[in-house]
Design an enzyme around this catalytic site. Structure first.
Site, short mmCIF file in Angstrom:
data_model
loop_
_atom_site.label_atom_id
_atom_site.label_comp_id
_atom_site.label_asym_id
_atom_site.label_seq_id
_atom_site.Cartn_x
_atom_site.Cartn_y
_atom_site.Cartn_z
N PRO A 2 0.63 -1.12 0.09
CA PRO A 2 0.10 0.26 0.38
C PRO A 2 0.89 1.47 -0.47
O PRO A 2 1.93 1.00 0.72
CB PRO A 2 -0.76 -0.22 1.26
CG PRO A 2 -0.61 -1.32 1.82
CD PRO A 2 0.42 -1.89 1.15
N GLU A 3 0.71 2.55 -0.84
CA GLU A 3 1.12 3.60 -0.99
C GLU A 3 0.31 4.61 -0.14
O GLU A 3 -1.03 4.04 0.33
CB GLU A 3 1.39 4.18 -2.81
CG GLU A 3 2.49 2.26 -3.06
CD GLU A 3 2.74 3.28 -4.57
OE1 GLU A 3 2.24 4.41 -5.41
OE2 GLU A 3 3.19 2.20 -5.57
N LYS A 58 3.36 6.36 4.96
CA LYS A 58 2.47 5.00 5.26
C LYS A 58 2.47 4.48 6.32
O LYS A 58 2.15 3.67 6.43
CB LYS A 58 3.49 4.01 4.21
CG LYS A 58 3.60 4.18 2.77
CD LYS A 58 4.60 3.27 1.97
CE LYS A 58 5.15 4.21 0.44
NZ LYS A 58 5.66 3.15 -0.56
N ARG A 262 13.42 -2.64 -8.86
CA ARG A 262 12.46 -2.80 -9.17
C ARG A 262 11.96 -2.15 -10.44
O ARG A 262 13.17 -1.97 -12.02
CB ARG A 262 11.83 -1.14 -8.60
CG ARG A 262 12.08 -1.13 -7.38
CD ARG A 262 11.49 0.02 -6.33
NE ARG A 262 11.49 0.03 -4.99
CZ ARG A 262 10.27 -0.02 -4.53
NH1 ARG A 262 9.15 -0.29 -5.17
NH2 ARG A 262 10.42 -0.39 -2.45
#
Length: 272
Positions: A2-3, A58, A262
């Site tokens: 989750p961002e 976050k 990434r």
């Protein structure tokens, strides 16, 4: 993972369900998360009233009517917080159950156990909060500020805007989207960006995050809001997760790019 929009959605969803409720019991069902759960420390929450829920980067912070302690939560890769009737059957990965005085319970559910749920001394910042950067939706987070951080930095711009010590809350999804909408290659050295490009990039970041929050976050495989509904901002994504498809701007094929281990997606034609 989750961002910022997903965590903000969680915060907004939990507030009306938890604030002013009193904790009557805490049940730690599995102690092994990213950091071991401390059942004794968590038991200090019993008989306390939840007063506010805030967000930093976050992280969620659950404040109670004690000035000395609060709860720090990070959802990790697959964590979720749900407020459910106490009669609701307990699921396998419900690791913490906080019983409330209204017939409901707050449950921390985390199959992969990369999350964090810990009591900390509220009068001083938790070590995980001490070196965090600026909030991207703050008025003080401007294109000029981003441009200053880019100066003399050879780091790729994609990595820079995801550096939580510089700007918090931005992960791969929103970094990928913002760079596409700004026409900036994700692998460009940060120091090559002009002030105008930084202004455009920051504007896109703010627009994307604001829109995602309004729509309930991005639909991820493991993310859902406190009411159990998945966010639906994924319907609005332009390039993230769409490698090999046609660019929505020019029609050329979107390509994968690996930066700092990434994966990201970009358009070689539109992003320079």
């Amino acid at each position: 993972m989750p961002e910022l929009p997903e965590v903000e959605t969680c915060k907004k969803g939990l507030r009306p369900l938890l604030c002013q409720k009193t904790i009557t019991a805490v049940d730690v069902r599995a102690a092994r998360l990213r950091e071991p759960l401390d059942a004794i420390a968590l038991s200090q929450l019993i008989h306390c009233q939840i007063t506010e829920i805030t967000r930093r980067a976050k992280y969620l912070i659950i404040n109670i009517n004690r000035e000395d302690i609060a709860v720090l939560v990070h959802l990790g890769m697959s964590g979720s917080l749900r407020v459910l009737p106490q009669t609701e059957p307990i699921k396998k990965h419900d690791h913490i159950i906080i019983t409330l005085n209204d017939g409901y319970s707050l449950r921390y559910h985390d199959p992969r156990r990369f999350g964090l749920f810990t009591v900390f001394h509220a009068q001083k910042p938790h070590r995980l909060l001490q070196h965090l950067g600026i909030e991207p939706l703050d008025d003080s987070c401007t294109g000029d500020v981003l441009h200053q951080h880019c100066q003399k930095r050879k780091i790729k711009i994609n990595s820079l805007i995801m550096n939580q010590n510089i700007i918090v809350g931005i992960g791969n999804i929103y970094a990928t989207e913002a760079l596409f909408l700004s026409g900036i290659r994700p692998d460009r050295p940060a120091q090559t960006l002009s002030a105008a490009e930084c202004a455009s990039l920051m504007a896109q970041i703010k627009t994307l995050l604001t829109a995602a929050i309004a729509r309930g976050g991005t639909t991820l495989r493991d993310f859902s809001a406190p009411d159990g509904h998945a966010g639906y901002f994924q319907q609005q994504l332009h390039v993230y997760g769409k490698s090999g498809q046609h660019c929505p701007k020019c029609g050329n094929i979107l390509e994968d790019l690996k930066i700092s281990n990434r994966g990201t997606v970009y358009c070689p034609h539109c992003q320079r």
